[in-house]
Scaffold this motif. Structure first.
Motif, PDB file in Angstrom:
ATOM      1  N   ARG A  48       0.790  -1.264  -0.020  1.00  0.00           N
ATOM      2  CA  ARG A  48      -0.093   0.077  -0.029  1.00  0.00           C
ATOM      3  C   ARG A  48       0.710   1.340   0.003  1.00  0.00           C
ATOM      4  O   ARG A  48       0.628   2.271  -0.784  1.00  0.00           O
ATOM      5  CB  ARG A  48      -0.940   0.103   1.170  1.00  0.00           C
ATOM      6  CG  ARG A  48      -1.950  -0.908   1.077  1.00  0.00           C
ATOM      7  CD  ARG A  48      -3.356  -0.786   1.999  1.00  0.00           C
ATOM      8  NE  ARG A  48      -4.377  -1.562   1.802  1.00  0.00           N
ATOM      9  CZ  ARG A  48      -4.398  -2.793   2.367  1.00  0.00           C
ATOM     10  NH1 ARG A  48      -3.990  -2.974   3.188  1.00  0.00           N
ATOM     11  NH2 ARG A  48      -5.776  -3.612   1.844  1.00  0.00           N
ATOM     12  N   HIS A  51       3.098   1.054  -3.516  1.00  0.00           N
ATOM     13  CA  HIS A  51       2.479   0.547  -4.766  1.00  0.00           C
ATOM     14  C   HIS A  51       3.157   0.179  -5.989  1.00  0.00           C
ATOM     15  O   HIS A  51       3.290   0.837  -6.819  1.00  0.00           O
ATOM     16  CB  HIS A  51       1.536   2.005  -5.319  1.00  0.00           C
ATOM     17  CG  HIS A  51       0.281   1.572  -6.298  1.00  0.00           C
ATOM     18  ND1 HIS A  51      -0.745   1.675  -5.819  1.00  0.00           N
ATOM     19  CD2 HIS A  51       0.233   0.889  -7.668  1.00  0.00           C
ATOM     20  CE1 HIS A  51      -1.623   1.387  -6.837  1.00  0.00           C
ATOM     21  NE2 HIS A  51      -0.937   0.781  -7.857  1.00  0.00           N
ATOM     22  N   ASP A  76      -8.710  -4.899  -2.859  1.00  0.00           N
ATOM     23  CA  ASP A  76      -8.217  -3.341  -2.752  1.00  0.00           C
ATOM     24  C   ASP A  76      -8.166  -2.892  -4.141  1.00  0.00           C
ATOM     25  O   ASP A  76      -7.471  -2.851  -4.697  1.00  0.00           O
ATOM     26  CB  ASP A  76      -7.009  -3.336  -1.930  1.00  0.00           C
ATOM     27  CG  ASP A  76      -6.729  -1.724  -1.763  1.00  0.00           C
ATOM     28  OD1 ASP A  76      -7.184  -0.736  -2.607  1.00  0.00           O
ATOM     29  OD2 ASP A  76      -5.921  -1.264  -0.847  1.00  0.00           O
TER      30      ASP A  76
END
Length: 130
Positions: A48, A51, A76
């Protein structure tokens, strides 16, 4: 897909140092920017935060399995463009089907040939010969 002029970023999620060293060598030689975490627990936070374009994801990890991480990434929407190449020492057809069913983009059995791994990484990143 990496923007023009930017190195593709690869995150290695692997708990075995000797394999991580081989991956580090290959990824550096291919000219990709990369990072490594050694546990499943660290993986989602790093994915997260950074990326990456590609995650080289070991199936058998301490804490959280590669399958769980793959599933979390696929759930996600903000990470929809992250490619996942799963790696396992247990290269059975069932393991492969499970990984692909959870959304992995590719699957490679360990020990792998560097040439085979390089071809898969290039295929997933859309760079170099396929």
């Amino acid at each position: 897909m990496a923007e023009a002029g930017r190195q593709p970023r690869v995150l290695v999620v692997e708990d075995e140092d000797n394999i991580a060293i081989a991956l580090d060598y290959l990824i550096t030689r291919e000219g990709y920017a990369h990072d490594r975490v050694s546990s499943g627990a660290e993986a989602m936070a790093r994915i997260r935060a950074t990326h990456p374009d590609l995650v080289l994801l070991d199936v058998m990890l301490p804490g959280v399995s590669g399958y769980e991480i793959c599933q979390d990434v696929r759930m996600d929407p903000g990470l929809a463009d992250v490619k996942i190449l799963m790696m396992t020492a247990r290269g059975s057809a069932m393991e492969r089907r499970k990984g692909l069913a959870l959304g992995a983009d590719g699957f490679i059995a360990k020990p792998f040939e560097l040439k085979e791994l390089r071809a898969e990484v290039r295929r997933l990143l859309g760079s170099g010969p396929v």
